[in-house]
Write an enzyme that holds these catalytic residues in place. Structure first.
Site, short mmCIF file in Angstrom:
data_model
loop_
_atom_site.label_atom_id
_atom_site.label_comp_id
_atom_site.label_asym_id
_atom_site.label_seq_id
_atom_site.Cartn_x
_atom_site.Cartn_y
_atom_site.Cartn_z
N LYS A 135 19.88 0.83 -39.18
CA LYS A 135 18.58 0.37 -40.14
C LYS A 135 19.48 1.38 -40.92
O LYS A 135 19.08 1.64 -42.76
CB LYS A 135 17.42 1.10 -39.91
N ARG B 142 18.88 -4.42 -25.84
CA ARG B 142 18.51 -4.71 -27.36
C ARG B 142 19.32 -5.80 -28.11
O ARG B 142 21.03 -6.08 -27.36
CB ARG B 142 18.59 -3.01 -28.54
N GLU C 151 9.35 2.24 -36.00
CA GLU C 151 9.61 3.31 -37.51
C GLU C 151 9.18 2.40 -38.51
O GLU C 151 10.86 1.63 -39.34
CB GLU C 151 10.04 4.30 -36.77
P1 ATP Z 1 16.97 1.60 -35.58
O1 ATP Z 1 17.97 2.44 -34.79
O2 ATP Z 1 18.25 1.22 -36.30
O3 ATP Z 1 16.56 2.65 -36.98
P2 ATP Z 1 15.22 1.73 -34.31
O4 ATP Z 1 15.64 1.26 -33.04
O5 ATP Z 1 14.93 2.92 -34.17
O6 ATP Z 1 15.84 0.67 -35.03
P3 ATP Z 1 12.30 0.50 -34.63
O7 ATP Z 1 11.52 0.55 -36.42
O8 ATP Z 1 12.30 1.90 -33.69
O9 ATP Z 1 13.37 0.65 -35.14
O10 ATP Z 1 12.13 -0.93 -33.45
C1 ATP Z 1 10.59 -1.10 -33.70
C2 ATP Z 1 11.17 -1.88 -32.08
O11 ATP Z 1 12.60 -3.13 -32.11
C3 ATP Z 1 11.39 -0.64 -31.27
O12 ATP Z 1 10.74 -0.78 -29.99
C4 ATP Z 1 12.89 -0.72 -30.70
O13 ATP Z 1 12.78 -0.72 -29.53
C5 ATP Z 1 13.23 -2.88 -30.96
N1 ATP Z 1 14.27 -3.11 -31.66
C6 ATP Z 1 14.68 -2.06 -32.43
N2 ATP Z 1 15.97 -2.44 -32.78
C7 ATP Z 1 15.98 -3.53 -31.87
C8 ATP Z 1 17.14 -4.80 -31.22
N3 ATP Z 1 18.01 -4.90 -31.85
N4 ATP Z 1 17.15 -4.89 -30.24
C9 ATP Z 1 15.76 -6.32 -30.14
N5 ATP Z 1 14.91 -4.66 -29.88
C10 ATP Z 1 14.99 -3.77 -30.46
MG MG Z 2 13.33 3.56 -33.33
#
Ligand code: ATP
Ligand code: MG
Length: 759
Positions: A268, A258, A31
Site C-alpha cells: 500500500k 499472501r 487497515e
Molecule cells: P500492506 O502491507 O500493503 O499495507 P496489509 O497486509 O497491511 O497490506 P491490511 O489492510 O492490513 O493490509 O490487510 C487486510 C487483510 O488483507 C489482512 O488480513 C491481510 O492479511 C490481507 N492481505 C493483505 N495483502 C494481502 C495479499 N497480498 N494477499 C493476501 N492477503 C492479503
Molecule cells: Mg497490515
C-alpha cells in the site's frame, strides 16, 4: 461446493465436527490506510467464502489503530470492494476504534495481574534490550514497578500527560523467549494525533498484537485468518487471550500465503506513492492493481473471484503470473460480450465500383457463443480499415490486404487493392479498391480464397471515440519502484472510429473489438457525445514471449516503438539526417516498409550495419529480399548491437548468408531465429549451424502430409468445426503441424497442404 478442500476449510470442518464452535465466524480486517488491492481480494474471497460455505458469517472490520494514516475515504473504498465482489458483511461495519474502551479495560486487567508494566526506556534502548536471535534480552528496570504505579502511569498516559515515546505499556512475558515477539511485546504506545473517528479522545493506541486478538474475541470470531508474516505473532495472540482467561468461543489464528503477482506492486505504501506522485491518475487508475482500478479497467467480479479460486489457498508464499489474471478476464468475457468493429488507426479505402449504400446484417456473437443478437452495419463506397492491415511490402506470413492479396471485410465483401495513394512524404493516405459483388458474407459465390477477414467501419456513419490502450503498469517482472514503470502503459487514441450501433444500441458496456481485444466503456468519462473506451486486455498474451527472454524483449520493445509511431504520432520528430535516411529507405529504390525504414532511420549504428550488407549485394532489385534482410537487421541484429557493438559475434556476411538461406527456402523464418541465436552464442557460420544441427527446412509434401493426417486425426472436433464454417481454426492446424516439425516445415507448403486437406 469445492472439489478439493483447501487446508483452511479442512480445519474449519474438523472444528465443526468436534463442536468447538456453534457457528463459523470470520472477519476481513483491513487497515483503512489505502485502497484494497487484488491481494485483499484473495483475503476477502477466503474469509467471506468460508463463512458462506459453512453457513456462518463474516464481519468487515476496520483495523484502525493507527491515527496518522487512516481515512474514511479508504473505509468507503473497502466497503465498495467487498460489495462489488458480491459479498455481504454481517451487521454494521465494525471498527477496532469502537473497542478502544474494552481493549483498555483488558490492559488494566493485565496490569492488575502483574502481567503488564509501563516501561520508560527509549525506543532505542528497548530495541537494544531485546537481544538478538542468538542472545537473550534483558528486562527493563521499570518492569519492577508496582501495580499501583503502573495503573497510575497508564491512566496518565491515556489522559495525555506524557509526550510521544515517553512511556509504553508492555506485556511481561519472557525476555529470553526463542520467539523474539514474546520478549515483553509492546501493548500500547502514546500517540498525540487526531484519529479520523475517535478524534482527540485517545492519547494512547493499542498495538496490533494487543488490539487484533481482542477485537476478534469481542466479535465472537472463531477463525482468525491472516497472512503468513503473522506466524510469529500467533504466540502473543494466544498469550493475551489465555492470560486474560477468555474462553469459548475463543478465536484461533490460522495463516495462509499472501498473494504476490509479477509485474505488480502490492504494498500500500508503494501504491500510495504512485497516487501521490501522480504516476497514475488515482487509486482507480485502470492500471492499478486495486479493486477500484481493475473495476474501472473493465474486470468483472466473476473474473477476479475465479482467479482467487484458481490460485487456491496454500501455506507457502509464491509468485503468481499476472498472465493468469489476464487469462481469467479473457475467459470470462469470451462467452459474454458482443463482438464489434473499431478502427484505431484509420486508413481510408475508397471502393470505386460500389454505388449507393446498404445495411449488412451482422451477428454480435460468433457461433460458439450461445447468445443471440445482431446489428446492422452501414456499408458504402468509403470505409476505413486499420492502417496496419495494409502492407505494400508485406513480410512473409502477412495475410491481410496487399497490392497483390485481396482480403475480406468482416461481415461484408472481399476487396482488392487497385491503387495506393501517398502524400508528398510518401505516407499512404488512401487505398483505391474494388469489391466483388458476389462475395458477400453468408452468400459468397466468388470462389476467391482469402487468408483473413479484417475489421472496418463505414466512413459516413462511424462514430469517433477515444480509446485508452492500457498495458501493464510495470515493465519488469519484479518491480521495486517507480524506476521500473512501463513508459508505454497508457496510450490514448483520440480519433478511433467505431461502428455506430455500439453507441446507439449499447448492446453492452464491455465489448470485444474484433482482432483488438476486450474493451469497457469508461464508467466515469464516457458520454454518448464523447465516448471513451478502456482496453481491458488483449486477445492473447502478448507478453508471453517477452517474459521468456530478453531477445524477445528487445523485439517487443521495438514493436512497441513502431506501434507508437504509427498510432499516436507522439514520437519525437526526426532530425534532418534521420529524415533523409527514412526517405531513402522508404523510397522506390529500397522499398522498405515504413516501420522498418523508420527504425533504421532513427538508429545510425543499425543503418551502418545494413548498408555494409548492401555493399555485398550484386542486385538490389528484389524488394521482398531487401525487406526480409532489413527485418533481420531491425529485429535480431538490433538487439545485439544494443548490447555491445565491439563484440558482435557475427559478421555482415554471415547475416547475408542467413537471409539467403531463408530466401532460397533452405530454412524457415522460425528456424532462422534458432540459427541466429546460435550464431550469437558460438560465432559459427549459419550454414555450419544448419548442417550440424540438421535444421534444413522441410518442403517435401510427402514428409509433411502424414503429419497433417496425424494432427487431423487427433483433433476430429476441430476438423468438423472448420468444415462447418469456423475458418478461424485454419491457423490452429497450421500451427500444430509446424509445431510437430519443430518449426522446420516450410510454412507456405504447410499452408497449402492444410488448405487442401481440410476441404
Ligand atoms: P500492506 O502491507 O500493503 O499495507 P496489509 O497486509 O497491511 O497490506 P491490511 O489492510 O492490513 O493490509 O490487510 C487486510 C487483510 O488483507 C489482512 O488480513 C491481510 O492479511 C490481507 N492481505 C493483505 N495483502 C494481502 C495479499 N497480498 N494477499 C493476501 N492477503 C492479503
Ligand atoms: Mg497490515
Amino acid at each position: 461446493m469445492n472439489e478439493s478442500k483447501d487446508f483452511l476449510r479442512v480445519i474449519v470442518e474438523e472444528d465443526l465436527k468436534a463442536h468447538k464452535y456453534n457457528e463459523v465466524v470470520t472477519r476481513f480486517p483491513p487497515e483503512p490506510n489505502g485502497f484494497p488491492h487484488i491481494g485483499h481480494a484473495k483475503s476477502i474471497a477466503i474469509n467471506f467464502g468460508i463463512a458462506r460455505d459453512y453457513k456462518g458469517h463474516c464481519n468487515l472490520r476496520m483495523d484502525d489503530t493507527n491515527p496518522t494514516t487512516e481515512d474514511t475515504r479508504y473505509v468507503e473504498a473497502l466497503k465498495d470492494a467487498v460489495e462489488w465482489l458480491g459479498f455481504k458483511w454481517e451487521g454494521n461495519v465494525r471498527y477496532t476504534s469502537d473497542y478502544f474502551p474494552q481493549i483498555y479495560a483488558y490492559a488494566i486487567e493485565l496490569v492488575k495481574m502483574g502481567k503488564a508494566y509501563v516501561d520508560s526506556l527509549s525506543e532505542e534502548e528497548i530495541r537494544e534490550y531485546r537481544g538478538t536471535v542468538t542472545e537473550p534480552g534483558r528486562r527493563s528496570v521499570y518492569a519492577e514497578r508496582s501495580v499501583e504505579e503502573n495503573l497510575d502511569l497508564l491512566e496518565r498516559m491515556k489522559n495525555g500527560e506524557f509526550k510521544d515515546g515517553e512511556h509504553v505499556l508492555r506485556a511481561k512475558i519472557d525476555m529470553s523467549a526463542a520467539n523474539m515477539k514474546m520478549r515483553d511485546p509492546l501493548l500500547y504506545r502514546i500517540r498525540h494525533a487526531h484519529h479520523y473517528r475517535t478524534g482527540d479522545a485517545w492519547h494512547i493506541y493499542p498495538m496490533y498484537d494487543f488490539g487484533h486478538c481482542l477485537s476478534d474475541y469481542i466479535e465472537g470470531v472463531s477463525h482468525s485468518i491472516c497472512t503468513l508474516e503473522f506466524e510469529n505473532n500467533r504466540d502473543i495472540y494466544d498469550w493475551v487471550l489465555d492470560t486474560l482467561g477468555l474462553t469459548s468461543p475463543r478465536p484461533y489464528q490460522h495463516e495462509f500465503a499472501r498473494l504476490g503477482i509479477n509485474y505488480t506492486v502490492m504494498s500500500k505504501r508503494k501504491l500510495l506513492e504512485l497516487v501521490n506522485e501522480k504516476y497514475v491518475s488515482g487509486w482507480d487508475d485502470p492500471r492499478m492493481p486495486t479493486i477500484a482500478g481493475l473495476r474501472r479497467r473493465g474486470y468483472t467480479p466473476e473474473s477476479i473471484l475465479n482467479f482467487c479460486h484458481q490460485i487456491g489457498v496454500a501455506k507457502a508464499n509464491s509468485m503468481v503470473d499476472v498472465a493468469q489474471l489476464e487469462f481469467c478476464i479473457r475467459d470470462d468475457l469470451n462467452t459474454k460480450v458482443p463482438r464489434v468493429m473499431c478502427v484505431l488507426d484509420p486508413l481510408k479505402v475508397t471502393i470505386e465500383n460500389y454505388e449507393g449504400s446498404e445495411e449488412l446484417d451482422a451477428s454480435y456473437y460468433p457461433d460458439d457463443v450461445p447468445k443471440e443478437g445482431s446489428r446492422k452495419l452501414p456499408f458504402s463506397r468509403e470505409i476505413y480499415i486499420e492502417r496496419e492491415d495494409f502492407s505494400e511490402n508485406p513480410p512473409a506470413g502477412f495475410y491481410r490486404l496487399t497490392p497483390e492479396q485481396p482480403v475480406r471485410l468482416k461481415h461484408a465483401y472481399i476487396i482488392t487493392c487497385k491503387e495506393v495513394i501517398k502524400d508528398a512524404q510518401g505516407n499512404i493516405t488512401e487505398i483505391i479498391a474494388t469489391y466483388r459483388p458476389d462475395s458477400k458474407s453468408g452468400s459468397d459465390t466468388s470462389g476467391i480464397k482469402v487468408k483473413s477477414a479484417i475489421q472496418w467501419v463505414d466512413a459516413a456513419r462511424a462514430k469517433t471515440v477515444e480509446v485508452r490502450l492500457y498495458d501493464r503498469l510495470y515493465a519488469c517482472e519484479a518491480p521495486e519502484g517507480v524506476e521500473d514503470l512501463n513508459p508505454g502503459s497508457l496510450k490514448v487514441i483520440k480519433n478511433a472510429l467505431i461502428e455506430p450501433a455500439v453507441i446507439t444500441e449499447k448492446p453492452d458496456v464491455r465489448f470485444q473489438f474484433e482482432r483488438q481485444g476486450y474493451f469497457y466503456a469508461d464508467p466515469i468519462d464516457y458520454t454518448d457525445e464523447a465516448p471513451v473506451f478502456n482496453k481491458i486486455v488483449g486477445l492473447k498474451d502478448s507478453w508471453n514471449k517477452k517474459a521468456k527472454g530478453e531477445e524477445n524483449t528487445a523485439k517487443s520493445e521495438r514493436k512497441a516503438v513502431e506501434k507508437k509511431v504509427q498510432i499516436d504520432g507522439e514520437v519525437a520528430p526526426m532530425n534532418e539526417v534521420e529524415q533523409a535516411r527514412f526517405n531513402k529507405y522508404s523510397s522506390e529504390e529500397y522499398g522498405l516498409n515504413n516501420e522498418v525504414a523508420n527504425t533504421l532511420a532513427r538508429d545510425e549504428k543499425l543503418a551502418r550495419f545494413y548498408e555494409e550488407i548492401l555493399t555485398q549485394l550484386q542486385h538490389k532489385n528484389n524488394k521482398k529480399f531487401l525487406n526480409m534482410l532489413a527485418n533481420i537487421v531491425v529485429n535480431d541484429v538490433a538487439r545485439e548491437l544494443k548490447k555491445d557493438i565491439e563484440r558482435l559475434s557475427f559478421t555482415t556476411t554471415q547475416i547475408l548468408s542467413l537471409a539467403y538461406m531463408i530466401h532460397y527456402g533452405q530454412i524457415s523464418t522460425t528456424i532462422a531465429k534458432t540459427v541466429f541465436e546460435e550464431m550469437v552464442k558460438t560465432g559459427e557460420h549459419p550454414k555450419a549451424i544448419v548442417d550440424s544441427k540438421g535444421l534444413q527446412q522441410i518442403s517435401d509434401p510427402s514428409l509433411i502430409l502424414p503429419i497433417i493426417d496425424d494432427v487431423m486425426a487427433k483433433n476430429p472436433d476441430n476438423v468438423e468445426k472448420y468444415r462447418a464454417g469456423n475458418t478461424k481454426l485454419f491457423g490452429f492446424f497450421v500451427g500444430q503441424v509446424l509445431k510437430a516439425t519443430g518449426g522446420k516445415a516450410n510454412p507456405q507448403v504447410v499452408n497449402d497442404l492444410v488448405a487442401q486437406k481440410l476441404q
